[in-house]
Scaffold this motif. Structure first.
Motif, mmCIF file in Angstrom:
data_model
loop_
_atom_site.group_PDB
_atom_site.id
_atom_site.type_symbol
_atom_site.label_atom_id
_atom_site.label_comp_id
_atom_site.label_asym_id
_atom_site.label_seq_id
_atom_site.Cartn_x
_atom_site.Cartn_y
_atom_site.Cartn_z
ATOM 1 N N UNK A 65 0.818 -1.215 0.000
ATOM 2 C CA UNK A 65 0.000 0.000 0.000
ATOM 3 C C UNK A 65 0.846 1.257 0.000
ATOM 4 N N UNK A 66 1.920 1.300 0.815
ATOM 5 C CA UNK A 66 2.761 2.503 0.882
ATOM 6 C C UNK A 66 3.448 2.772 -0.455
ATOM 7 N N UNK A 67 3.919 1.718 -1.100
ATOM 8 C CA UNK A 67 4.545 1.879 -2.412
ATOM 9 C C UNK A 67 3.521 2.362 -3.423
ATOM 10 N N UNK A 68 2.334 1.779 -3.390
ATOM 11 C CA UNK A 68 1.270 2.188 -4.308
ATOM 12 C C UNK A 68 0.943 3.674 -4.132
ATOM 13 N N UNK A 69 0.813 4.109 -2.892
ATOM 14 C CA UNK A 69 0.515 5.520 -2.642
ATOM 15 C C UNK A 69 1.642 6.420 -3.135
ATOM 16 N N UNK A 76 3.769 10.685 -13.625
ATOM 17 C CA UNK A 76 3.263 9.796 -14.667
ATOM 18 C C UNK A 76 3.180 8.370 -14.130
ATOM 19 N N UNK A 77 2.120 7.654 -14.488
ATOM 20 C CA UNK A 77 1.934 6.268 -14.085
ATOM 21 C C UNK A 77 2.929 5.410 -14.865
ATOM 22 N N UNK A 78 3.872 4.711 -14.207
ATOM 23 C CA UNK A 78 4.935 4.007 -14.926
ATOM 24 C C UNK A 78 4.608 2.592 -15.390
ATOM 25 N N UNK A 79 3.446 2.046 -15.034
ATOM 26 C CA UNK A 79 3.209 0.626 -15.237
ATOM 27 C C UNK A 79 2.309 0.281 -16.418
ATOM 28 N N UNK A 80 1.966 1.250 -17.225
ATOM 29 C CA UNK A 80 1.124 0.962 -18.381
ATOM 30 C C UNK A 80 -0.205 0.364 -17.961
ATOM 31 N N UNK A 81 -0.597 -0.697 -18.650
ATOM 32 C CA UNK A 81 -1.906 -1.310 -18.388
ATOM 33 C C UNK A 81 -1.793 -2.651 -17.654
ATOM 34 N N UNK A 82 -0.621 -2.957 -17.111
ATOM 35 C CA UNK A 82 -0.459 -4.216 -16.376
ATOM 36 C C UNK A 82 -1.406 -4.241 -15.178
ATOM 37 N N UNK A 83 -2.022 -5.379 -14.901
ATOM 38 C CA UNK A 83 -2.854 -5.483 -13.701
ATOM 39 C C UNK A 83 -2.002 -5.273 -12.442
#
Length: 173
Positions: A65-69, A76-83
């Motif tokens: 959760x902390x990493x996600x936040x 910019x969102x670095x992960x593209x469309x990966x689940x």
């Protein structure tokens, strides 16, 4: 218990002294490194498994959760469309079951506490660890307490941009 069918991959950066963030969670030393005031000749980058190459090898991302936040605060969102699965402190076992049930082949494991938990469960198969040329002196460590030694085999070492060194390890099981 049947053998695990998915591969756990860690792709992460630390300071030279092993911290993934300052004590308050700040990672600007990594995302916005200061300009080199000494103006040394640049290191020669070699072909390495950069972020895009790593992302092409994984089916989904699992992070705490902390990493996600922290990632949500990036420009910019670095992960593209990966689940993405965001792990709470109580859902570790459930994550492994989901990967088995959904036939996920390769999982990008991110976040200090999640990496530590996966190491304790023997759910990490490889680690690509990039060291930034910075000493923080204190902060949030990547590796914490482990009940036993975890041996690794070095597969590759490369110099990448801004003087960073990337080492790829295979976990020996």
């Amino acid at each position: 218990m049947s053998p695990r069918t998915w591969t756990g991959r860690v792709f992460i950066a630390t300071s030279l002294d092993g911290f993934i963030a300052r004590p308050d969670g700040d990672i600007s030393w990594l995302t916005n490194p200061p300009a080199d005031p000494v103006h040394l000749p640049p290191t020669l980058p070699r072909t390495v498994k950069v972020f895009d190459q790593h992302m092409a090898r994984v089916d989904c991302i699992l992070m705490g959760r902390k990493t996600y936040e922290k990632v949500l605060s990036l420009p910019q969102w670095p992960y593209g469309t990966k689940p993405i699965f965001v792990l709470s402190s109580t859902s570790l076992e459930e994550a492994g079951e989901v990967f088995e049930r959904d036939r996920i082949g390769s999982v990008y494991v991110d976040g200090g506490e999640v990496v530590q938990a996966f190491l304790r469960k023997s759910w990490v198969d490889e680690i690509i660890l990039t060291h930034a040329p910075m000493l923080l002196g204190q902060g949030i460590p990547l590796f914490g307490f482990l009940e036993k030694d975890i041996r690794m085999s070095l597969r590759a070492v490369d110099v990448i941009e801004d003087g960073m060194v990337s080492a790829e390890y295979q976990v020996i099981k």
